[in-house]
Design a protein around this motif. Structure first.
Motif, PDB file in Angstrom:
ATOM      1  N   GLN A 141      -7.911   6.075 -11.940  1.00  0.00           N
ATOM      2  CA  GLN A 141      -8.285   5.547 -10.739  1.00  0.00           C
ATOM      3  C   GLN A 141      -8.261   4.704 -10.131  1.00  0.00           C
ATOM      4  OE1 GLN A 141      -6.924   9.908 -10.383  1.00  0.00           O
ATOM      5  NE2 GLN A 141      -7.617   8.853  -8.037  1.00  0.00           N
ATOM      6  N   VAL A 142      -7.359   4.683  -8.433  1.00  0.00           N
ATOM      7  CA  VAL A 142      -7.646   3.195  -8.129  1.00  0.00           C
ATOM      8  C   VAL A 142      -7.808   3.165  -6.534  1.00  0.00           C
ATOM      9  CG1 VAL A 142      -5.985   1.295  -7.404  1.00  0.00           C
ATOM     10  CG2 VAL A 142      -5.345   2.444  -9.705  1.00  0.00           C
ATOM     11  N   SER A 143      -9.238   2.461  -6.457  1.00  0.00           N
ATOM     12  CA  SER A 143      -9.704   2.595  -4.975  1.00  0.00           C
ATOM     13  C   SER A 143      -8.895   1.864  -3.824  1.00  0.00           C
ATOM     14  CB  SER A 143     -10.623   1.408  -5.083  1.00  0.00           C
ATOM     15  OG  SER A 143     -11.781   0.933  -4.082  1.00  0.00           O
ATOM     16  N   ARG A 144      -9.401   2.480  -2.669  1.00  0.00           N
ATOM     17  CA  ARG A 144      -7.876   2.811  -1.872  1.00  0.00           C
ATOM     18  C   ARG A 144      -8.930   1.049  -1.920  1.00  0.00           C
ATOM     19  NH1 ARG A 144      -6.590   6.543   1.639  1.00  0.00           N
ATOM     20  NH2 ARG A 144      -7.677   4.819   3.152  1.00  0.00           N
ATOM     21  N   ALA A 145      -9.479   0.473  -1.699  1.00  0.00           N
ATOM     22  CA  ALA A 145      -9.283  -1.345  -1.723  1.00  0.00           C
ATOM     23  C   ALA A 145      -9.358  -1.727  -2.556  1.00  0.00           C
ATOM     24  CB  ALA A 145     -10.568  -1.587  -0.997  1.00  0.00           C
ATOM     25  N   ALA A 146      -8.098  -1.564  -3.362  1.00  0.00           N
ATOM     26  CA  ALA A 146      -8.191  -2.360  -4.897  1.00  0.00           C
ATOM     27  C   ALA A 146      -7.438  -3.648  -4.195  1.00  0.00           C
ATOM     28  CB  ALA A 146      -7.493  -1.209  -5.734  1.00  0.00           C
ATOM     29  N   VAL A 147      -7.182  -4.639  -4.758  1.00  0.00           N
ATOM     30  CA  VAL A 147      -6.624  -5.418  -5.022  1.00  0.00           C
ATOM     31  C   VAL A 147      -5.115  -5.848  -6.174  1.00  0.00           C
ATOM     32  CG1 VAL A 147      -6.489  -8.306  -4.915  1.00  0.00           C
ATOM     33  CG2 VAL A 147      -8.351  -7.091  -3.912  1.00  0.00           C
ATOM     34  N   LEU A 148      -4.265  -6.316  -5.990  1.00  0.00           N
ATOM     35  CA  LEU A 148      -3.402  -6.740  -6.807  1.00  0.00           C
ATOM     36  C   LEU A 148      -3.603  -8.163  -6.530  1.00  0.00           C
ATOM     37  CD1 LEU A 148      -0.452  -5.065  -8.688  1.00  0.00           C
ATOM     38  CD2 LEU A 148       0.448  -6.081  -6.934  1.00  0.00           C
ATOM     39  N   VAL A 149      -3.151  -8.967  -8.001  1.00  0.00           N
ATOM     40  CA  VAL A 149      -3.081 -10.314  -8.176  1.00  0.00           C
ATOM     41  C   VAL A 149      -1.976 -10.180  -9.093  1.00  0.00           C
ATOM     42  CG1 VAL A 149      -4.243 -12.833  -8.313  1.00  0.00           C
ATOM     43  CG2 VAL A 149      -6.043 -10.129  -8.199  1.00  0.00           C
ATOM     44  N   GLU A 150      -1.416 -11.523  -8.357  1.00  0.00           N
ATOM     45  CA  GLU A 150       0.120 -12.050  -9.289  1.00  0.00           C
ATOM     46  C   GLU A 150       0.450 -13.663  -8.562  1.00  0.00           C
ATOM     47  OE1 GLU A 150       4.723 -10.511  -9.839  1.00  0.00           O
ATOM     48  OE2 GLU A 150       3.459 -10.533  -8.027  1.00  0.00           O
ATOM     49  N   ASN A 151      -0.110 -14.106 -10.167  1.00  0.00           N
ATOM     50  CA  ASN A 151       0.381 -15.134 -10.033  1.00  0.00           C
ATOM     51  C   ASN A 151      -0.918 -16.084  -8.954  1.00  0.00           C
ATOM     52  OD1 ASN A 151       2.409 -15.367 -11.710  1.00  0.00           O
ATOM     53  ND2 ASN A 151       3.510 -15.295  -9.810  1.00  0.00           N
ATOM     54  N   GLY A 152      -2.458 -15.448  -9.116  1.00  0.00           N
ATOM     55  CA  GLY A 152      -3.199 -16.208  -8.559  1.00  0.00           C
ATOM     56  C   GLY A 152      -3.129 -15.799  -6.931  1.00  0.00           C
ATOM     57  N   LYS A 153      -2.129 -14.751  -6.384  1.00  0.00           N
ATOM     58  CA  LYS A 153      -2.098 -14.504  -5.145  1.00  0.00           C
ATOM     59  C   LYS A 153      -3.052 -13.051  -4.863  1.00  0.00           C
ATOM     60  CE  LYS A 153       0.506 -13.452  -0.965  1.00  0.00           C
ATOM     61  NZ  LYS A 153       2.314 -13.378  -0.835  1.00  0.00           N
ATOM     62  N   GLU A 154      -3.971 -12.377  -4.040  1.00  0.00           N
ATOM     63  CA  GLU A 154      -4.302 -11.366  -3.817  1.00  0.00           C
ATOM     64  C   GLU A 154      -3.581 -10.395  -3.397  1.00  0.00           C
ATOM     65  OE1 GLU A 154      -8.739 -11.528  -3.888  1.00  0.00           O
ATOM     66  OE2 GLU A 154      -9.072 -12.139  -5.714  1.00  0.00           O
ATOM     67  N   THR A 155      -3.176  -9.691  -2.683  1.00  0.00           N
ATOM     68  CA  THR A 155      -2.796  -8.270  -1.951  1.00  0.00           C
ATOM     69  C   THR A 155      -3.597  -6.812  -1.942  1.00  0.00           C
ATOM     70  OG1 THR A 155      -0.635  -9.248  -2.078  1.00  0.00           O
ATOM     71  CG2 THR A 155      -1.418  -7.152  -0.654  1.00  0.00           C
ATOM     72  N   VAL A 156      -4.050  -7.118  -1.102  1.00  0.00           N
ATOM     73  CA  VAL A 156      -4.514  -5.484  -1.561  1.00  0.00           C
ATOM     74  C   VAL A 156      -4.096  -4.386  -1.075  1.00  0.00           C
ATOM     75  CG1 VAL A 156      -6.658  -4.154   0.269  1.00  0.00           C
ATOM     76  CG2 VAL A 156      -6.919  -6.367   0.232  1.00  0.00           C
ATOM     77  N   ILE A 157      -4.688  -3.598  -2.113  1.00  0.00           N
ATOM     78  CA  ILE A 157      -2.795  -2.100  -1.791  1.00  0.00           C
ATOM     79  C   ILE A 157      -3.098  -1.393   0.219  1.00  0.00           C
ATOM     80  CG2 ILE A 157      -2.902  -2.235  -4.158  1.00  0.00           C
ATOM     81  CD1 ILE A 157      -4.813   0.377  -3.744  1.00  0.00           C
ATOM     82  N   ALA A 158      -2.068  -1.059   0.347  1.00  0.00           N
ATOM     83  CA  ALA A 158      -2.249   0.161   1.319  1.00  0.00           C
ATOM     84  C   ALA A 158      -2.232   1.609   0.959  1.00  0.00           C
ATOM     85  CB  ALA A 158      -1.049  -0.614   2.277  1.00  0.00           C
ATOM     86  N   PRO A 159      -2.859   2.627   0.642  1.00  0.00           N
ATOM     87  CA  PRO A 159      -2.557   3.851   0.963  1.00  0.00           C
ATOM     88  C   PRO A 159      -2.042   4.127   2.052  1.00  0.00           C
ATOM     89  CG  PRO A 159      -4.815   3.406   0.386  1.00  0.00           C
ATOM     90  CD  PRO A 159      -4.824   1.779   0.684  1.00  0.00           C
ATOM     91  N   PHE A 160      -0.645   5.234   1.606  1.00  0.00           N
ATOM     92  CA  PHE A 160      -0.199   5.547   2.919  1.00  0.00           C
ATOM     93  C   PHE A 160      -0.153   6.162   3.824  1.00  0.00           C
ATOM     94  CE2 PHE A 160       2.699   9.708   4.697  1.00  0.00           C
ATOM     95  CZ  PHE A 160       3.729   8.294   4.862  1.00  0.00           C
ATOM     96  N   ASP A 161      -1.795   6.641   4.178  1.00  0.00           N
ATOM     97  CA  ASP A 161      -2.354   7.153   5.395  1.00  0.00           C
ATOM     98  C   ASP A 161      -3.181   5.631   6.359  1.00  0.00           C
ATOM     99  OD1 ASP A 161      -4.384   6.558   3.771  1.00  0.00           O
ATOM    100  OD2 ASP A 161      -5.627   6.782   5.388  1.00  0.00           O
ATOM    101  N   ARG A 162      -2.948   3.983   5.805  1.00  0.00           N
ATOM    102  CA  ARG A 162      -2.889   3.146   5.975  1.00  0.00           C
ATOM    103  C   ARG A 162      -1.642   2.119   6.725  1.00  0.00           C
ATOM    104  NH1 ARG A 162      -7.281  -0.315   5.624  1.00  0.00           N
ATOM    105  NH2 ARG A 162      -6.431  -0.752   7.488  1.00  0.00           N
ATOM    106  N   GLN A 163      -0.515   2.706   5.915  1.00  0.00           N
ATOM    107  CA  GLN A 163       1.063   2.308   6.960  1.00  0.00           C
ATOM    108  C   GLN A 163       1.530   2.570   7.650  1.00  0.00           C
ATOM    109  OE1 GLN A 163       3.517   2.881   3.312  1.00  0.00           O
ATOM    110  NE2 GLN A 163       1.796   2.576   1.913  1.00  0.00           N
ATOM    111  N   PHE A 164       2.283   1.605   7.990  1.00  0.00           N
ATOM    112  CA  PHE A 164       2.657   1.745   9.299  1.00  0.00           C
ATOM    113  C   PHE A 164       3.703   3.164   9.479  1.00  0.00           C
ATOM    114  CE2 PHE A 164       6.375   1.539  12.564  1.00  0.00           C
ATOM    115  CZ  PHE A 164       5.781   0.909  13.614  1.00  0.00           C
ATOM    116  N   ASP A 165       4.038   3.703   8.700  1.00  0.00           N
ATOM    117  CA  ASP A 165       5.367   4.592   8.743  1.00  0.00           C
ATOM    118  C   ASP A 165       4.892   5.978   8.701  1.00  0.00           C
ATOM    119  OD1 ASP A 165       7.956   3.013   9.000  1.00  0.00           O
ATOM    120  OD2 ASP A 165       8.241   3.544   6.890  1.00  0.00           O
ATOM    121  N   SER A 166       3.312   6.064   8.479  1.00  0.00           N
ATOM    122  CA  SER A 166       2.327   7.459   7.635  1.00  0.00           C
ATOM    123  C   SER A 166       1.682   7.842   9.296  1.00  0.00           C
ATOM    124  CB  SER A 166       1.074   7.228   7.537  1.00  0.00           C
ATOM    125  OG  SER A 166       0.344   6.668   8.302  1.00  0.00           O
TER     126      SER A 166
END
Length: 425
Positions: A141-166
């Motif tokens: 299971q993945v936390s709603r506040a989980a962070v994706l790290v790629e090449n040192g850059k961190e991006t917080v994932i956005a569950p669908f209910d936190r997205q504009f289109d939702s």
């Protein structure tokens, strides 16, 4: 230097309040805001607070609020990706690290089979440390506040209910409309400040200066004369005075003025001049500066009136552009705004504040035009969605907005080039 500072303050304020409108209503709707940017292009300053990156960028041609779920924001893990997972004490993933080669005792290395970082928030894959012949598929299971790290850059994932289109059509529309709305609010408050500190204009028909070569001087009019009537008709504002004179070229007029508390009669025949539209107009040779009075209680209604009047005037000018009475050559871009700011700054802080308020109204109106890539264009798509009961295809809408951006950039280049030719050649 004074002009540069004035331009930066005015531009920064206009863009900041516009984007602040988007930002506040996005937050109210529960939308994750990834970046709040003033300017475009390369970053010259950045600061992360909470889940939002705040940036100031090099090019003074706008700004943006980047919300989760918009274009280029999707986070996907494709089958075969090798990731390192950092989990908490409940074995819930808090960090997903891509391109991690060095083993670490606190992480689990997984070869991704499937993943849902959008709605149900899980990752399935095979543990790379499992050396058995039949590797077992593991799900985390993945936390709603989980962070994706790629090449040192961190991006917080956005569950669908936190997205504009939702969000509902109303929430999305209000988030977009709030940008232009805040430009009108900014103009309104600037006009209030002008009214409180400079005073409220009375528009009384008081002659500021009589020129040496006009009919008024020859008839005996003096600086400070308060025009009370023309041909027996009461005059209460400078506009009434100006219109009466303009409509009577060559016609004798009887002025009643107040001078040091006493009435004085003057006979003045306006000379005939040619107006901007080519028609004949009257002129008597006087100058006018709007008188102001301290009236704090009138500052708010006066600000509302100024905001309304300038909105109507700018809309009328746009109408002339559509009907061909105005041309693209008459438009100004950043260079033209800078040069006009330079001129306005010569006449003091209150003129500069008034200029900023008018620019803010102009920015709000321009953004509400129903054109692709502008806020008005996006609102138009929301209106279609509300009527149809379903959204327009995202790919088609994205293509339309992309074409709109390209056309706007071309228009910006043309307008900027015209400004450069107008002011520097």
């Amino acid at each position: 230097m004074q002009t540069i500072i004035a331009f930066i303050i005015i531009f920064g304020s206009l863009v900041f309040f516009h984007e602040l409108g988007h930002f506040i209503f996005a937050k109210r709707a529960g939308i994750m805001v990834r970046e709040f940017a003033i300017g475009m292009g390369p970053k010259i300053f950045s600061m992360t607070k909470g889940e939002t990156l705040y940036t100031i960028r090099l090019l003074p041609i706008g700004g943006y609020v980047r919300m989760a779920g918009e274009d280029f924001d999707a986070i996907e893990l494709q089958p075969g990706y090798r990731v390192a997972l950092v989990t908490n004490e409940d074995n819930v993933v808090e960090k997903i690290i891509l391109n991690q080669n060095n083993h670490h005792p606190n992480v689990v290395f997984l070869e991704v089979e499937r993943a849902d970082l959008n709605k149900e928030l899980w990752i399935e894959g095979y543990d790379e440390d499992d050396e058995s012949e039949e590797q077992r598929l593991i799900r985390y299971q993945v936390s709603r506040a989980a962070v994706l790290v790629e090449n040192g850059k961190e991006t917080v994932i956005a569950p669908f209910d936190r997205q504009f289109d939702s969000k509902t059509v109303g929430q999305r529309a209000m988030t977009i409309f709030a940008g232009p709305l805040f430009n009108f609010i900014l103009a309104f408050f600037i006009f209030i400040l002008i009214g409180l500190f400079q005073g409220v204009p009375t528009y009384e028909p008081i002659i500021t200066q009589v020129t040496d070569d006009g009919p008024a001087k020859a008839a005996g009019m003096q600086d400070g004369d308060y025009v009370k009537a023309i041909n027996g008709t009461p005059i209460t504002t400078w506009q009434e005075l100006s219109e009466t004179i303009s409509k009577n070229p060559g016609n004798p007029l009887k002025f009643t003025v107040e001078r040091e508390g006493q009435p004085v009669s003057l006979a003045i025949t306006p000379k005939t001049v040619k107006a901007e539209d080519g028609a004949k107009a009257g002129q008597i040779g006087v100058l006018y500066e709007t008188p102001y009075k301290k009236a704090p209680l009138q500052a708010i209604p006066n600000a509302a009136e100024n905001t309304y009047n300038w909105t109507v005037q700018i809309v009328k000018m746009l109408g002339k552009l559509v009907t061909g009475q105005f041309s693209i050559d008459d438009l100004s871009g950043p260079v033209g705004i800078y040069k006009n700011t330079e001129e306005v700054a010569k006449y003091g802080i209150y003129n500069l504040m008034h200029w900023a308020a008018v620019l803010s109204i102009n920015l709000g109106i321009m953004n509400l035009l129903p054109l692709p890539a502008l806020d008005g264009g996006r609102l138009l798509f929301f209106a279609f969605e509300a009527v149809r009961g379903r959204p327009v295809n995202r790919e088609k809408e994205g293509l339309i907005h992309f074409v709109g951006i390209v056309l706007l950039m071309i228009l910006m280049v043309v307008v900027t080039w015209n400004d450069i030719q107008r002011f520097f050649f």
